[in-house]
Design a protein around this motif. Structure first.
Motif, PDB file in Angstrom:
ATOM      1  N   ASP A  25      33.361 -21.295  16.710  1.00 34.31           N
ATOM      2  CA  ASP A  25      34.134 -20.168  17.246  1.00 34.31           C
ATOM      3  C   ASP A  25      34.156 -18.962  16.328  1.00 34.31           C
ATOM      4  O   ASP A  25      34.885 -18.004  16.566  1.00 34.31           O
ATOM      5  N   ARG A  26      33.359 -18.996  15.256  1.00 35.51           N
ATOM      6  CA  ARG A  26      33.338 -17.873  14.320  1.00 35.51           C
ATOM      7  C   ARG A  26      32.002 -17.854  13.584  1.00 35.51           C
ATOM      8  O   ARG A  26      31.356 -18.900  13.440  1.00 35.51           O
ATOM      9  N   PRO A  27      31.593 -16.692  13.077  1.00 35.88           N
ATOM     10  CA  PRO A  27      30.385 -16.638  12.245  1.00 35.88           C
ATOM     11  C   PRO A  27      30.667 -17.196  10.855  1.00 35.88           C
ATOM     12  O   PRO A  27      31.815 -17.178  10.380  1.00 35.88           O
ATOM     13  N   VAL A  31      34.182 -18.045   7.664  1.00 37.52           N
ATOM     14  CA  VAL A  31      34.708 -19.335   7.223  1.00 37.52           C
ATOM     15  C   VAL A  31      35.460 -19.124   5.916  1.00 37.52           C
ATOM     16  O   VAL A  31      35.008 -18.400   5.027  1.00 37.52           O
ATOM     17  N   GLU A  32      36.616 -19.758   5.783  1.00 39.92           N
ATOM     18  CA  GLU A  32      37.483 -19.487   4.627  1.00 39.92           C
ATOM     19  C   GLU A  32      37.246 -20.452   3.468  1.00 39.92           C
ATOM     20  O   GLU A  32      37.017 -21.646   3.663  1.00 39.92           O
ATOM     21  N   VAL A  33      37.297 -19.891   2.275  1.00 40.34           N
ATOM     22  CA  VAL A  33      37.309 -20.634   1.023  1.00 40.34           C
ATOM     23  C   VAL A  33      38.506 -20.134   0.225  1.00 40.34           C
ATOM     24  O   VAL A  33      38.656 -18.913   0.028  1.00 40.34           O
ATOM     25  N   SER A 217      30.862 -28.363   0.967  1.00 40.70           N
ATOM     26  CA  SER A 217      30.780 -27.465  -0.188  1.00 40.70           C
ATOM     27  C   SER A 217      32.058 -26.654  -0.393  1.00 40.70           C
ATOM     28  O   SER A 217      32.275 -26.109  -1.478  1.00 40.70           O
ATOM     29  N   ILE A 218      32.906 -26.571   0.628  1.00 38.73           N
ATOM     30  CA  ILE A 218      34.116 -25.759   0.512  1.00 38.73           C
ATOM     31  C   ILE A 218      35.042 -26.280  -0.589  1.00 38.73           C
ATOM     32  O   ILE A 218      35.473 -25.497  -1.453  1.00 38.73           O
ATOM     33  N   PRO A 219      35.362 -27.584  -0.630  1.00 40.07           N
ATOM     34  CA  PRO A 219      36.213 -28.042  -1.744  1.00 40.07           C
ATOM     35  C   PRO A 219      35.547 -27.901  -3.106  1.00 40.07           C
ATOM     36  O   PRO A 219      36.241 -27.701  -4.118  1.00 40.07           O
TER      37      PRO A 219
END
Length: 230
Positions: A25-27, A31-33, A217-219
């Protein structure tokens, strides 16, 4: 002709398929980090380096990126009709970027340590360089899968190899990009031409870098930010 680069291409048009459900639902740049979109982390580097002109390309769910950047002095290179990859995207954006060498920066990475864009600018020598790529050794490439991309000679020139990983930040003089016949192409085509001419150099980033191409990879990136320099 600009000799010291003062324009930057922000690559923000990818599909982000490796992110799975996070990009349904988003590019990917949104995406949040650590509570902030990836593209804002990238723009922190740009703003702190005081680069005069920034252009972002868009394709997948591009309207969301346009809305997110609303009110900021960032020009948009619209690839909604056809995604052009890095080489084709840079070539299309050149009228907005202006002549001479430019920075390019991917939006799917997190950095710590000295500002990589300032490092690149300080090391840039246009008389002998056509491209200067920011690299890290594989052991410092968090979130990255696979071997390295380049080897670095004692004089700083690079060739294809496995000694270092390309981080998605560089300065490149796009002269000659107009001769590439393909409409959709990777910057690898231009790099290979310039490497053969001995005009591509590497700069080794001494801080932290994390490739945020997958959810796992986010964490890793968030932990790196908490640690600071590595």
């Amino acid at each position: 002709m600009r000799h010291a680069p003062d324009a930057l291409m922000l690559f923000a048009a990818g599909f982000g398929t490796r992110m799975g459900a996070l990009t349904q639902d988003r590019p990917k740049p949104l995406v949040e980090v650590a509570g902030r979109p990836l593209i804002d982390h990238a723009l922190d580097l740009v703003e702190k380096a005081q680069i005069a002109r920034t252009v972002a390309n868009i394709h997948y769910r591009g309207a969301q990126i346009v809305d997110h950047l609303s009110g900021r002095p960032i020009r948009i290179s619209d690839e909604t009709d056809r995604i052009l990859e890095t080489g084709g995207g840079l070539r299309k954006a050149l009228p907005l970027l202006g002549s001479g060498p430019v920075f390019t920066l991917n939006t799917d990475a997190i950095w710590t340590g000295a500002n990589i864009l300032r490092q690149l600018r300080d090391a840039w020598t246009g008389s002998e360089m056509s491209a200067l790529l920011a690299l890290v050794p594989p052991e410092n490439a968090r979130g990255h899968q696979g071997k390295g991309d380049f080897s670095v000679a004692p004089d700083g020139r690079i060739s294809r190899g496995t000694g270092y990983v390309y981080t998605g930040a560089q300065i490149i003089n796009p002269a000659g990009i107009e001769t590439i016949q393909e409409d959709v192409f990777s910057l690898n085509l231009l790099w290979d031409k310039l490497i053969a001419e001995g005009r591509v150099f590497g700069l080794i980033h001494q801080g932290g870098w994390c490739d945020v191409g997958r959810p796992e990879s986010i964490p890793l990136a968030e932990a790196m930010l908490e640690e600071g320099d590595v």
